[in-house]
Design a protein around this motif. Structure first.
Motif, PDB file in Angstrom:
ATOM      1  N   UNK A  23      -9.712  -8.485  -3.781  1.00 45.97           N
ATOM      2  CA  UNK A  23      -9.042  -9.539  -4.574  1.00 45.97           C
ATOM      3  C   UNK A  23      -9.150 -10.881  -3.861  1.00 45.97           C
ATOM      4  N   UNK A  24      -9.087 -10.829  -2.526  1.00 44.97           N
ATOM      5  CA  UNK A  24      -9.206 -12.084  -1.775  1.00 44.97           C
ATOM      6  C   UNK A  24     -10.615 -12.668  -1.895  1.00 44.97           C
ATOM      7  N   UNK A  35       0.831  -1.211   0.000  1.00 45.83           N
ATOM      8  CA  UNK A  35       0.000   0.000   0.000  1.00 45.83           C
ATOM      9  C   UNK A  35       0.866   1.262   0.000  1.00 45.83           C
ATOM     10  N   UNK A  41      -7.481  -4.640  -1.940  1.00 47.36           N
ATOM     11  CA  UNK A  41      -6.813  -5.937  -1.792  1.00 47.36           C
ATOM     12  C   UNK A  41      -7.759  -6.958  -1.163  1.00 47.36           C
ATOM     13  N   UNK A  42      -8.560  -6.480  -0.224  1.00 44.90           N
ATOM     14  CA  UNK A  42      -9.551  -7.368   0.398  1.00 44.90           C
ATOM     15  C   UNK A  42     -10.478  -7.928  -0.690  1.00 44.90           C
ATOM     16  N   UNK A  59      -5.604  -5.004  -8.487  1.00 49.50           N
ATOM     17  CA  UNK A  59      -4.198  -4.852  -8.102  1.00 49.50           C
ATOM     18  C   UNK A  59      -3.615  -3.574  -8.702  1.00 49.50           C
ATOM     19  N   UNK A  81      -2.146  -0.748  -6.446  1.00 56.25           N
ATOM     20  CA  UNK A  81      -0.746  -0.341  -6.557  1.00 56.25           C
ATOM     21  C   UNK A  81      -0.625   1.171  -6.766  1.00 56.25           C
ATOM     22  N   UNK A  82      -1.649   1.764  -7.379  1.00 54.58           N
ATOM     23  CA  UNK A  82      -1.614   3.216  -7.632  1.00 54.58           C
ATOM     24  C   UNK A  82      -2.178   4.028  -6.463  1.00 54.58           C
ATOM     25  N   UNK A  85      -6.431   1.289  -0.331  1.00 55.39           N
ATOM     26  CA  UNK A  85      -5.616   0.232  -0.960  1.00 55.39           C
ATOM     27  C   UNK A  85      -5.947  -1.120  -0.325  1.00 55.39           C
ATOM     28  N   UNK A  86      -6.094  -1.098   0.998  1.00 55.91           N
ATOM     29  CA  UNK A  86      -6.411  -2.338   1.720  1.00 55.91           C
ATOM     30  C   UNK A  86      -7.768  -2.901   1.301  1.00 55.91           C
ATOM     31  N   UNK A 142      -3.840   4.419   2.175  1.00 52.90           N
ATOM     32  CA  UNK A 142      -3.588   3.035   2.600  1.00 52.90           C
ATOM     33  C   UNK A 142      -4.889   2.283   2.899  1.00 52.90           C
ATOM     34  N   UNK A 171       5.118  -3.076  -6.136  1.00 48.15           N
ATOM     35  CA  UNK A 171       3.867  -3.308  -5.402  1.00 48.15           C
ATOM     36  C   UNK A 171       3.241  -4.634  -5.849  1.00 48.15           C
TER      37      UNK A 171
END
Lengths: 233, 233
Positions: free
Chosen positions: B195-196, A180, B192-193, B176, B180-181, B188-189, B185, A188
């Motif tokens: 993607x999971x 992040x 990512x969550x 992603x 990445x951009x 971004x998290x 934070x 990243x």
């Protein structure tokens, strides 16, 4: 005469079970072999090692089918009852889980392909090492627990999954935090790729806990998940 | 007399199989129900819906054990051979896969807890919807294929997994890239969550393809993976 026949039958049954156990023992060795190769593929990123992991998956699929067929053969020939039947069916499940671990290894090794072109070595090598070593210990223990029908050992291994889960969460947290903050998109992406690899390892340990649950259920008729993780907790 | 006994036995066996099929049909409905609830939990982020998904997992675990016990009972009472035996063992495997789908749903619903506190709605809602709808179609089709022992249908569903995989890869790529951009934070998290969560849905479809592989193997003795995805391709 009838008694002799029965003894004969028991002897043949025992021998068939012994053969099955030998096959499972070999399959465990194969699984440990492919995990080792996979770690090697991740560390070196070498294409030929990645290929070896991919190719070995065929061997593992084939062995799985052989074990399954041996189980069918035992059921058909000896009509095992109650615990003996569960023993044979659990062998099938154990074999399925080892086969899936082989699949995970292929996925992990293939991830190495993305990473290796951009990076040598792992950002979180220590966490990977710990996860893998714990999982290998669990795998060896769970096959032993199956052979001995040892529910205590199965339970102990089942609990060890928490160690792997904690390592996964810790590693994931670190990687996501770094990702992040990372402004370089390529870097990243590599960090995120590593979270996926960690996730695969965590799933490998899950397969071991599945086996533990089966052994526990087979012997006690109780669900270890309900025993130790009540749904209202 | 012996013939009557045989007929009786066949009739009882047929009835036991019919009961098993009914149980599986209900289990499919349960699985579809929990997937629907899970999507609802993701969309609303409501704690009571998340809890319902968690609680329903106990019901699914229990049904899985019931189906498994029914299979053991059939094997023990009727000593089915060859294809009949594979039919019963495949029912066990199918049931295992549905049970694991329930586990995935719990994981997904629990992810909603992290996300819902920070964000309403999904970044990639369209991709989620498509993945879920495809998977539901696959699930309904694969249970039908099992009932009819239809290898063609099983094969067709197996191939549909590629649609889910493509959606997963597309969604993951987008998320992603955004993550990445993303300089915030927390945001971004969340990406990512997601993607999971996508990954969990992709695994649900994998469980359906496992069932397809089992049906195909049961009828043909051939491994559909080897047929269509040769290792050297």
């Amino acid at each position: 005469m009838r008694r002799d026949n029965l003894t004969d039958r028991t002897r043949h049954f025992e021998r068939a079970l012994e053969n099955l156990k030998n096959k499972i023992q070999h399959y465990l060795q194969d699984t440990l072999f492919v995990i080792d190769k996979t770690m090697n593929a991740l560390k070196t990123g070498e294409e030929n090692v990645i290929r070896e992991v991919e190719d070995f998956d065929d061997v593992m699929d084939e062995t799985h089918r052989q074990i399954e067929n041996a189980c069918f053969d035992i059921i058909t020939r000896f009509h095992p009852l109650a615990e003996d039947l569960r023993l044979v069916v659990t062998a099938m499940k154990l074999s399925s889980d080892l086969e899936r671990i082989g699949d995970m290894c292929v996925n992990i090794a293939q991830s190495a392909r993305h990473i290796s072109r951009k990076l040598t070595g792992f950002v979180l090598e220590d966490i990977f090492e710990k996860m893998v070593n714990t999982t290998i210990g669990m795998l060896q223990g769970i096959v032993e627990a199956y052979f001995k029908m040892d529910t205590e050992q199965a339970l102990e291994i089942w609990k060890r999954d928490d160690v792997v889960d904690d390592l996964y969460l810790l590693g994931r947290e670190k990687l996501l935090e770094m990702a992040a903050k990372e402004t370089n998109i390529t870097r990243a992406r590599i960090l995120l790729e590593e979270t996926f690899i960690l996730r695969y390892f965590e799933r490998i340990a899950d397969h071991v806990t599945n086996i533990a649950e089966e052994i526990y259920y087979m012997k006690t008729g109780k669900d270890v998940k309900k025993l130790l993780r009540p749904s209202d907790s």
